[in-house]
Design a protein around this motif. Structure first.
Motif, PDB file in Angstrom:
ATOM      1  N   THR A  13     -22.465  33.226   9.672  1.00 52.59           N
ATOM      2  CA  THR A  13     -22.695  34.668   9.873  1.00 52.59           C
ATOM      3  C   THR A  13     -21.920  35.117  11.086  1.00 52.59           C
ATOM      4  OG1 THR A  13     -24.959  34.255   9.201  1.00 52.59           O
ATOM      5  CG2 THR A  13     -24.472  36.422  10.051  1.00 52.59           C
ATOM      6  N   THR A  14     -21.074  36.100  10.894  1.00 52.89           N
ATOM      7  CA  THR A  14     -20.296  36.533  12.048  1.00 52.89           C
ATOM      8  C   THR A  14     -20.782  37.882  12.537  1.00 52.89           C
ATOM      9  OG1 THR A  14     -18.744  37.318  10.426  1.00 52.89           O
ATOM     10  CG2 THR A  14     -18.128  35.347  11.648  1.00 52.89           C
ATOM     11  N   GLN A  15     -20.571  38.076  13.809  1.00 49.62           N
ATOM     12  CA  GLN A  15     -20.918  39.354  14.382  1.00 49.62           C
ATOM     13  C   GLN A  15     -19.930  40.389  13.888  1.00 49.62           C
ATOM     14  OE1 GLN A  15     -21.437  39.185  18.604  1.00 49.62           O
ATOM     15  NE2 GLN A  15     -21.143  41.390  18.791  1.00 49.62           N
ATOM     16  N   GLY A  16     -20.375  41.598  13.773  1.00 46.55           N
ATOM     17  CA  GLY A  16     -19.497  42.657  13.285  1.00 46.55           C
ATOM     18  C   GLY A  16     -18.462  43.054  14.319  1.00 46.55           C
ATOM     19  N   TYR A  17     -17.562  43.907  13.891  1.00 48.58           N
ATOM     20  CA  TYR A  17     -16.552  44.419  14.826  1.00 48.58           C
ATOM     21  C   TYR A  17     -17.187  45.514  15.660  1.00 48.58           C
ATOM     22  CZ  TYR A  17     -13.411  42.177  11.550  1.00 48.58           C
ATOM     23  OH  TYR A  17     -12.785  41.271  10.745  1.00 48.58           O
ATOM     24  N   GLU A  18     -16.839  45.522  16.915  1.00 52.06           N
ATOM     25  CA  GLU A  18     -17.311  46.590  17.798  1.00 52.06           C
ATOM     26  C   GLU A  18     -16.308  47.715  17.738  1.00 52.06           C
ATOM     27  OE1 GLU A  18     -20.903  45.437  19.185  1.00 52.06           O
ATOM     28  OE2 GLU A  18     -19.858  47.118  20.088  1.00 52.06           O
ATOM     29  N   LYS A  28     -28.102  39.438  14.177  1.00 52.75           N
ATOM     30  CA  LYS A  28     -26.961  38.663  14.636  1.00 52.75           C
ATOM     31  C   LYS A  28     -25.673  39.429  14.400  1.00 52.75           C
ATOM     32  CE  LYS A  28     -24.752  34.233  14.660  1.00 52.75           C
ATOM     33  NZ  LYS A  28     -24.628  32.901  14.177  1.00 52.75           N
ATOM     34  N   GLU A  29     -25.593  40.092  13.226  1.00 47.63           N
ATOM     35  CA  GLU A  29     -24.378  40.852  12.942  1.00 47.63           C
ATOM     36  C   GLU A  29     -24.178  41.982  13.940  1.00 47.63           C
ATOM     37  OE1 GLU A  29     -24.934  42.025   8.920  1.00 47.63           O
ATOM     38  OE2 GLU A  29     -24.219  40.133   8.108  1.00 47.63           O
ATOM     39  N   LEU A  30     -25.285  42.504  14.457  1.00 38.52           N
ATOM     40  CA  LEU A  30     -25.168  43.584  15.438  1.00 38.52           C
ATOM     41  C   LEU A  30     -24.951  43.040  16.838  1.00 38.52           C
ATOM     42  CD1 LEU A  30     -27.953  45.980  14.160  1.00 38.52           C
ATOM     43  CD2 LEU A  30     -25.548  46.511  14.370  1.00 38.52           C
ATOM     44  N   GLY A  31     -24.988  41.738  16.969  1.00 39.66           N
ATOM     45  CA  GLY A  31     -24.708  41.144  18.274  1.00 39.66           C
ATOM     46  C   GLY A  31     -25.872  41.177  19.236  1.00 39.66           C
ATOM     47  N   LEU A  32     -27.106  41.272  18.734  1.00 40.10           N
ATOM     48  CA  LEU A  32     -28.256  41.297  19.636  1.00 40.10           C
ATOM     49  C   LEU A  32     -28.530  39.902  20.182  1.00 40.10           C
ATOM     50  CD1 LEU A  32     -30.832  43.597  17.828  1.00 40.10           C
ATOM     51  CD2 LEU A  32     -29.262  44.158  19.624  1.00 40.10           C
ATOM     52  N   GLU A  33     -28.689  39.831  21.502  1.00 39.92           N
ATOM     53  CA  GLU A  33     -28.966  38.545  22.116  1.00 39.92           C
ATOM     54  C   GLU A  33     -30.394  38.547  22.598  1.00 39.92           C
ATOM     55  OE1 GLU A  33     -25.051  36.932  21.881  1.00 39.92           O
ATOM     56  OE2 GLU A  33     -26.839  35.993  22.721  1.00 39.92           O
ATOM     57  N   MET A  34     -31.258  37.865  21.867  1.00 36.76           N
ATOM     58  CA  MET A  34     -32.634  37.789  22.332  1.00 36.76           C
ATOM     59  C   MET A  34     -33.325  36.610  21.684  1.00 36.76           C
ATOM     60  SD  MET A  34     -33.718  41.301  20.331  1.00 36.76           S
ATOM     61  CE  MET A  34     -34.052  41.980  21.877  1.00 36.76           C
ATOM     62  N   LYS A  47     -32.798  50.619  17.774  1.00 36.66           N
ATOM     63  CA  LYS A  47     -33.832  51.043  18.716  1.00 36.66           C
ATOM     64  C   LYS A  47     -34.302  49.864  19.564  1.00 36.66           C
ATOM     65  CE  LYS A  47     -36.819  54.334  17.254  1.00 36.66           C
ATOM     66  NZ  LYS A  47     -37.724  55.041  16.314  1.00 36.66           N
ATOM     67  N   VAL A  48     -34.357  48.686  18.939  1.00 38.86           N
ATOM     68  CA  VAL A  48     -34.739  47.490  19.697  1.00 38.86           C
ATOM     69  C   VAL A  48     -33.712  47.234  20.798  1.00 38.86           C
ATOM     70  CG1 VAL A  48     -34.886  44.982  19.549  1.00 38.86           C
ATOM     71  CG2 VAL A  48     -36.051  46.386  17.857  1.00 38.86           C
ATOM     72  N   LYS A  49     -32.425  47.384  20.417  1.00 39.56           N
ATOM     73  CA  LYS A  49     -31.354  47.157  21.384  1.00 39.56           C
ATOM     74  C   LYS A  49     -31.505  48.108  22.560  1.00 39.56           C
ATOM     75  CE  LYS A  49     -26.300  46.714  21.287  1.00 39.56           C
ATOM     76  NZ  LYS A  49     -25.098  46.919  20.459  1.00 39.56           N
ATOM     77  N   GLU A  50     -31.775  49.376  22.235  1.00 35.37           N
ATOM     78  CA  GLU A  50     -31.875  50.382  23.285  1.00 35.37           C
ATOM     79  C   GLU A  50     -33.083  50.158  24.185  1.00 35.37           C
ATOM     80  OE1 GLU A  50     -31.816  54.144  21.347  1.00 35.37           O
ATOM     81  OE2 GLU A  50     -29.751  53.918  20.660  1.00 35.37           O
ATOM     82  N   SER A  51     -34.079  49.463  23.667  1.00 38.25           N
ATOM     83  CA  SER A  51     -35.265  49.245  24.496  1.00 38.25           C
ATOM     84  C   SER A  51     -35.054  48.123  25.494  1.00 38.25           C
ATOM     85  CB  SER A  51     -36.458  48.885  23.606  1.00 38.25           C
ATOM     86  OG  SER A  51     -36.266  47.584  23.080  1.00 38.25           O
ATOM     87  N   LYS A  52     -33.913  47.431  25.353  1.00 37.77           N
ATOM     88  CA  LYS A  52     -33.543  46.337  26.241  1.00 37.77           C
ATOM     89  C   LYS A  52     -34.566  45.204  26.222  1.00 37.77           C
ATOM     90  CE  LYS A  52     -30.403  48.806  29.292  1.00 37.77           C
ATOM     91  NZ  LYS A  52     -30.172  49.852  28.367  1.00 37.77           N
TER      92      LYS A  52
END
Lengths: 371, 288, 293
Positions: free
Chosen positions: C134-139, A239-245, A212-217
């Protein structure tokens, strides 16, 4: 029926004997030794147990360092629960006849203890309670060197105003009081958060919240929780989800429990901290001493430092005016102590002058940031 | 001294809760783990009425108890459709849901921040802030509770309930509306739990959802099991023991590095040992 | 949206993995072994300790340490499982304890184990990791999933498959179910009931360590996790059908997905309400669960 009567008698007898013995043993102890008894009530088990144990160890380290053999601290577990906390306080006030209690941590316990220390006219000195509400309801016997979250929210609001903010807060007294205070202060800067998620204590899976945080941009994520593990898991999973903030956390960020959980994901995280200023050599020495003595780092550096300062402030007070609650109370209002957490003085509400710092994780170390 | 008075007050409050739970679990055989929820609803009801409205203690307490009874009546419909372990589980589910509501219905309960500065009672103009007077109040209500439940269990109504405990089917065949009896037992038990909760709130003067999660229900069950299922006196002894023993452990002088965990381990051992050696508890008539 | 579903499946897989062993034990002894979660967590702590030892003092790699620790602690915990049955549960059973009694006793055991863990290992969270980074997951179709999470799902699916076959197609499996349904009759027919139950407890406890150690990679270890996990397991097994392997999978997945969608639409603070609401609904509407046993 006979057997039952026997059991009944035996039970009653045990209870009475234990109580009497308990009362007696402490009275005997009071007579035979001249030790000054201080009390401590804190979360030695339960959700905040790792921090409660930090507090206890810090007190022990401070006491050892002072070389005083005439002071004894009686440690009681609040079980992070109002009834147990109130019993602990009552016992310390009544049976051990302390003039000062160091504690508590969980608001349930602290608030349940207030009527007891007020009636018993005993000082309560907390290094863990940060709820802004304690300023009003604390009463004249309540002091804390942990700063009211009022100050932390001010610092944080100034830092993140006018950005797209996501707030993730824990559903407990700390989290919600902080959250509401922060939102009020942000509103003064005309900033409204784009995401506002609340999680229950003990949650381990934050992925949907982070979605939800990601979707809120949002560009900024502020995590409001006093659990080092929760903080760590949020940031690791982000970090695992790739969120850049940009990530901001509060004082439970400093300490090995957070670092172990978040590992390298902690890099770049900002923390609004009340203590553990690692630019201060004394702080580093204390943290090293802790690790050498207990073979592991503190779960929370900030509260370890505050608790250490607290013990030293108490020692100073006793040396200056003797072990009496009224005298100590008045003395505390006059001091300006150069502690590891900064210069400490107390206002008329018992709130301390300590201000939170802004630090950032760089290369695995928390370093102060120029504001 | 004050410490003992405080322990006595907590014991009296726990006793009221335990006696009422004994009525539901021990006497009637309904294995409910949601009793602490009714304790909590009573506490919140009384606390909110005392702090948010101008009501004085007695009406606030009575209303709080009434609210608890209503919730119990509502909850008893789904809960009592089940038996034994399923009933246990559903009551656990209910307890956790109530806890969640206490935590999240912020506009009503103030959420995790709890209800602060709950006043001590003022009855007919006499302020009961003094602990000793409060103890008297609790003891009076405890005696009242004991008398009520004792009379019920000895009455013809009580005999029917005992029959339901032994064999529901047979009682149904005799034409008794078993369901109605069970509902009334459940609600009455909950009402007294709510009473205990109200007393608790006004004494400790601060409550939050934390005080009412799963563990208090388990403790209440331990009190009843320990004291003995079906025995009123036993439940009181159980309540006293469970309230007082952890506090006595503070004097045991265990090094605080493991005192806290040892405390809990003792509970675990008590539970286990009870099930093995004396499942009917110290004074019980019925086994679990 | 899809990410939420994936999240639910990942967490559901975790629940399912522990529910499998729980259901296996239920198949054999017909009561709720509440302490099961704590047993698994204890084993995971052992894994952590062994991995730490190997990594820090023996110069071994993180992964080798983990695997070695996993193997040893699984076996040790498996034995512990047998001991728990033999010296704690069986005497109770022999004494004629009712099912409710067993639940209460098991809960007592859970409290003991949880606090023993706190005493031995401390209250601070312990982290187990497989790599320093810590690695990012697979998309994958706009959803993200990490290596470890994929591993958990694979292990879960394989376990369900394996145990389903085990319970229904092997001699021992049938023996387990027989003992569960009627141990006296099974004994009469020549089934060595004691041995069967030992095997069940060993396998289930072994599996619980595997599961808990994998989970620890995700969420670290705290003494309180035993209780937290077993509560979820109970819900999952009620939904799926207590005693059924397939039920464990479906129950776990349903719970995970419901929790996450609940969190998404109502807010994460309502997550537990969703979980226990499901429990209540299933107990009322379909107490035998989705897959009858």
């Amino acid at each position: 029926m006979n057997k039952q009567k026997h059991i009944l008698l035996a039970t009653m007898l045990t209870v009475v004997v234990a109580l009497v013995l308990g009362g007696c043993s402490t009275k005997v102890a009071n007579l035979s030794q001249e030790k000054i008894k201080l009390g401590y009530v804190g979360p030695l088990t339960g959700d905040l147990a790792s921090i409660g144990n930090d507090e206890k160890r810090a007190i022990q380290l401070a006491l050892t360092a002072s070389g005083r053999t005439d002071i004894e601290v009686i440690f009681e577990d609040s079980h992070c629960n109002g009834q147990a906390g109130s019993n602990a306080a009552q016992k310390l006030v009544n049976v051990d006849q302390v003039q000062l209690i160091m504690g508590a941590g969980c608001s349930d316990a602290t608030l349940a203890m207030l009527p007891i220390i007020q009636q018993g006219q005993v000082v309560l000195f907390s290094s863990l309670s940060t709820s802004p509400e304690l300023t009003k309801v604390g009463g004249e016997y309540f002091f804390r060197n942990a700063p009211s979250d009022d100050k932390a929210t001010e610092v944080l609001a100034k830092l993140i105003k006018n950005k797209k903010i996501a707030l993730v807060s824990e559903n407990n007294d700390f989290g919600q009081a902080f959250l509401n205070d922060l939102k009020v202060k942000l509103a003064e800067f005309d900033t409204t958060p784009v995401a506002d998620e609340i999680f229950n204590t003990g949650t381990t899976d934050y992925k949907t919240i982070l979605q939800k945080v990601k979707e809120s941009k949002a560009e900024v994520l502020a995590v409001i929780s006093n659990s080092p593990v929760s903080n760590g898991l949020v940031i690791k999973q982000a970090k695992e989800l790739g969120l850049e903030m940009a990530y901001y956390g509060t004082d439970s960020i400093a300490g090995s429990e957070f670092s172990d959980t978040a590992q390298d994901a902690a890099e770049g995280v900002y923390a609004i901290l009340v203590a553990a200023n690692t630019a201060d050599d004394r702080v580093n020495k204390l943290l090293q001493l802790y690790e050498n003595t207990y073979l592991e780092g503190p779960a929370s550096d900030a509260y370890t430092v505050l608790s250490y300062d607290r013990m030293n402030i108490v020692l100073k007070a006793i040396d200056a005016v003797g072990y009496d609650a009224e005298a100590i109370r008045n003395y505390l209002h006059t001091i300006n102590y150069d502690g590891l957490a900064g210069y400490t003085s107390f206002d008329e509400n018992g709130d301390s002058s300590i201000l939170p710092l802004v630090l950032r994780f760089e290369d695995g170390e928390l370093v102060p940031v120029q504001q | 001294m004050d410490f003992i008075v405080q322990l006595a007050i907590y014991s009296a409050i726990a006793s009221i809760a335990a006696v009422s739970l004994n009525y539901v679990v021990g006497f009637t055989g309904i294995m409910s783990i949601s009793h602490a929820s009714f304790y909590g609803i009573g506490a919140y009801g009384t606390a909110l009425l005392l702090t948010k409205t101008g009501l004085s203690f007695v009406p606030a307490l009575l209303l709080g108890v009434l609210i608890t009874g209503l919730v119990a009546a509502f909850a008893s419909v789904p809960i009592l459709r089940l038996r034994e372990d399923s009933l246990m589980l559903v009551s656990v589910g209910f307890a956790l849901i109530i806890h969640s509501l206490m935590l999240n219905w912020q506009s009503l309960t103030n959420g995790p921040r709890g209800v602060k500065s709950i006043p001590r009672p003022e009855i007919f103009g006499i302020s009961l802030t003094d602990k000793n007077f409060y103890l008297v109040l609790c003891l009076v209500l405890l005696v009242l509770t004991i008398i009520i439940f004792y009379k019920i269990t000895k009455s013809p109504y009580g005999t029917v309930i005992k029959g339901i405990r032994e064999n529901e089917e047979v009682m149904k065949n005799y034409g008794y509306n078993v369901s109605k009896y069970k509902h009334s037992v459940f609600v009455l038990g909950a009402i007294f739990a709510g009473l205990a909760g109200g007393l608790f709130a006004s004494y400790i003067q601060y409550i939050s959802p934390e005080s009412f999660i799963l563990l208090p229900s388990v403790f209440m069950l331990i009190m009843v099991i320990l004291g003995g299922m079906g025995s009123i006196g036993g439940s009181i002894i159980g309540a006293i023991l469970i309230t007082v023993i952890p506090e006595l452990m503070r004097f045991a002088g265990l090094p605080s590095s493991f005192a806290a965990e040892s405390n809990q381990i003792v509970y675990g051992i008590i539970l286990f040992a009870l099930m093995y050696w004396r499942p009917q508890g110290l004074f019980g008539k019925y086994k679990i | 949206m899809f990410q939420v579903l994936v999240n639910g499946i990942i967490v559901g897989g975790i629940y399912a993995l522990i529910t499998i062993g729980f259901n296996l034990i239920y198949s054999a002894v017909r009561f709720y072994h509440l302490a099961y979660g704590a047993v698994g967590i204890l084993g995971a702590y052992l894994t952590y300790q062994i991995q730490k030892f190997i990594f820090e003092t023996q110069g071994g790699g993180l992964i080798t340490g983990f695997l070695f620790g996993l193997l040893i602690s699984s076996i040790v915990t498996g034995m512990l499982g047998i001991l728990i049955w033999k010296f704690l549960y069986r005497p109770l059973r022999k004494n004629g304890a009712s099912n409710v009694s067993m639940i209460v006793a098991s809960f007592g055991l859970l409290i003991i184990l949880q606090n023993l863990i706190g005493l031995i290992f401390g209250q601070s969270a312990k982290t187990i990791r497989l790599s320093e980074v810590t690695t990012q997951g697979y998309e994958f179709l706009s959803a993200s999933i990490t290596k470890n999470q994929i591993l958990i799902l694979i292990v879960t699916l394989v376990s369900v498959f394996v145990f389903e076959l085990f319970l229904h197609r092997t001699k021992i499996g049938t023996a387990i179910r027989a003992v569960g349904q009627n141990s006296q009759l099974a004994a009469v027919v020549g089934v060595k009931t004691e041995k069967v139950i030992y095997i069940t407890f060993f396998i289930a406890s072994f599996l619980s360590v595997l599961a808990s150690s994998l989970i620890a990679l995700e969420i670290s270890l705290k003494p309180t996790y035993g209780l937290m996990l077993i509560l979820k397991v109970i819900v999952a097994s009620i939904i799926g059908g207590i005693g059924s392997m397939r039920g464990a999978l479906v129950g776990g997945l349903m719970l995970g997905v419901a929790e996450n969608f609940g969190a998404y639409y109502f807010g994460s603070q309502w997550q537990d309400t969703v979980a226990f609401g499901l429990l209540v609904i299933f107990l009322l509407v379909r107490p035998q669960g989705l897959f009858k046993k």
